[in-house]
Scaffold this active site. Sequence first.
Site, PDB file in Angstrom:
ATOM      1  N   GLU A  65       0.754  -1.384  -0.112  1.00 31.37           N
ATOM      2  CA  GLU A  65       0.085  -0.144  -0.082  1.00 31.37           C
ATOM      3  C   GLU A  65       0.844   1.183   0.000  1.00 31.37           C
ATOM      4  O   GLU A  65       1.857   1.314   0.891  1.00 31.37           O
ATOM      5  CB  GLU A  65      -0.946  -0.093   1.242  1.00 31.37           C
ATOM      6  N   GLN A  66       0.744   2.160  -0.997  1.00 38.06           N
ATOM      7  CA  GLN A  66       1.304   3.483  -1.117  1.00 38.06           C
ATOM      8  C   GLN A  66       1.285   4.451   0.165  1.00 38.06           C
ATOM      9  O   GLN A  66       2.302   5.144   0.460  1.00 38.06           O
ATOM     10  CB  GLN A  66       1.114   4.143  -2.206  1.00 38.06           C
ATOM     11  N   ARG A  78     -17.364   3.396   4.216  1.00 39.27           N
ATOM     12  CA  ARG A  78     -16.353   2.926   3.469  1.00 39.27           C
ATOM     13  C   ARG A  78     -15.389   2.487   4.570  1.00 39.27           C
ATOM     14  O   ARG A  78     -14.906   1.374   4.302  1.00 39.27           O
ATOM     15  CB  ARG A  78     -15.850   3.577   2.286  1.00 39.27           C
ATOM     16  N   TYR A 128     -28.472   7.724   2.776  1.00 44.06           N
ATOM     17  CA  TYR A 128     -28.782   6.559   3.556  1.00 44.06           C
ATOM     18  C   TYR A 128     -27.914   6.738   4.714  1.00 44.06           C
ATOM     19  O   TYR A 128     -27.019   7.192   5.049  1.00 44.06           O
ATOM     20  CB  TYR A 128     -28.418   5.312   2.491  1.00 44.06           C
ATOM     21  N   ASP A 151     -10.730  -1.453  -9.821  1.00 37.99           N
ATOM     22  CA  ASP A 151     -10.692  -0.132 -10.571  1.00 37.99           C
ATOM     23  C   ASP A 151      -9.282  -0.100 -11.374  1.00 37.99           C
ATOM     24  O   ASP A 151      -9.359   0.702 -12.435  1.00 37.99           O
ATOM     25  CB  ASP A 151     -10.696   1.009  -9.614  1.00 37.99           C
TER      26      ASP A 151
END
Length: 402
Positions: A36-37, A110, A218, A298
């Site tokens: 992970e960067q 998230r 929501y 993605d």
Amino acid sequence: MMNRENKPFIVIGGGIGGLATALGIAETKQYVKVLEQAPEFGEIGAGIQLAANATNVLQRLGVMDKINEIAVFPKRLVLMDAFSGKELSALDLGDVYKERYGAPYVVLHRSDLHKVLAEACESNPFIELVTNQTIIEAEESDGEVTVIASDGSHHSGTAIIGADGLWSNARKLFVEDQPVCSQYVAYRGAIPMEEVTSHGDLDDVYMWIGPNLHLVQYPVRRGELYNQVVVFKSSEYTKENEHTIHWGTPEEMDRIFAGTCELVQNAISFIQRQRRWPMYDRLPIDNWTKGRITLMGDAAHPMLQYLAQGACQALEDAAYLTDMLHKHGQDIEQAFVEYQKERIPRTANVQNSARMWGEIIHNTTDAGILLRDTILLSRTDKDFQFIDEFHGYNKKARESII
């Protein structure tokens, strides 16, 4: 700590898709190193919607119990007219939905989803998480792969999965394309539930639609916060100012949403205005695999948000890739070929469908709006024809493999 004698799969990117892929690979009893960067594993943004094609995967990965503690299970997905305030259509997300697709529809923050996946990876003896790794080079030679980070770190392994998102460096191994700006921007935020002006059932997912604009609302985090996303097309966008802050401004948002109904106006008044998210996708590509290197999420198929399928498709990727690794054992190259053979047509369809549904919900012509609303108003909340191909995938795919 990882057994160094076992050359790991190297996953570039520690987002939702990358972590899910790591958990899937670990399911096959093979070692994984996630690079992970950022200086720590985490997620920015606000809420996320997960349809059954995603929650089927999370059930498989063994993390749904944790997610159930923090998620909200909406009763309905509701389309509203942003100007008249009238309900256009709804979808029942209750028991009928769960029985049809084998898993629930959930909404959550998230960062909460990411934390659950990261903790599952941290506790898995087959997975190592490494931060501060911006990958600048990746190559394969004699059945071994190597990646080099900007700090000079070298990581060797048995295969590479590029899960480094929309602005992927790994994708450059396959194509020299650029993200496509949709000319839409999003403003996101979550407010305490007690500040929300009540309309209908606050457990529902609301999408207020109008010409070149929409608003999504929501609850998240056990119903303690109310997530809101404001999206609109900017008339101030030009190719020259694309990478500046001079289009899609809060002032333009206020102008575009002028005249919307009171409940939408109220939501706009609460939205955080410090940060905007320009909305991009890319065109589908016909190959994302070469030898022992492949892409997912993605990095492979970034899409617009109008079907809420971005993370869902990444989770589908993770599950199907895992299935192919189970099927082919040490023949990683064949596993990757069969993985993309299934996933490229599927994700290209979802990418293109997301663009099309964006045009439908943002329609600007009187004839188009009348036709859309007539179709929506004529359907019942138990009519799943528009979502079957998206939400029903994982149940079907798993049954066909098993």
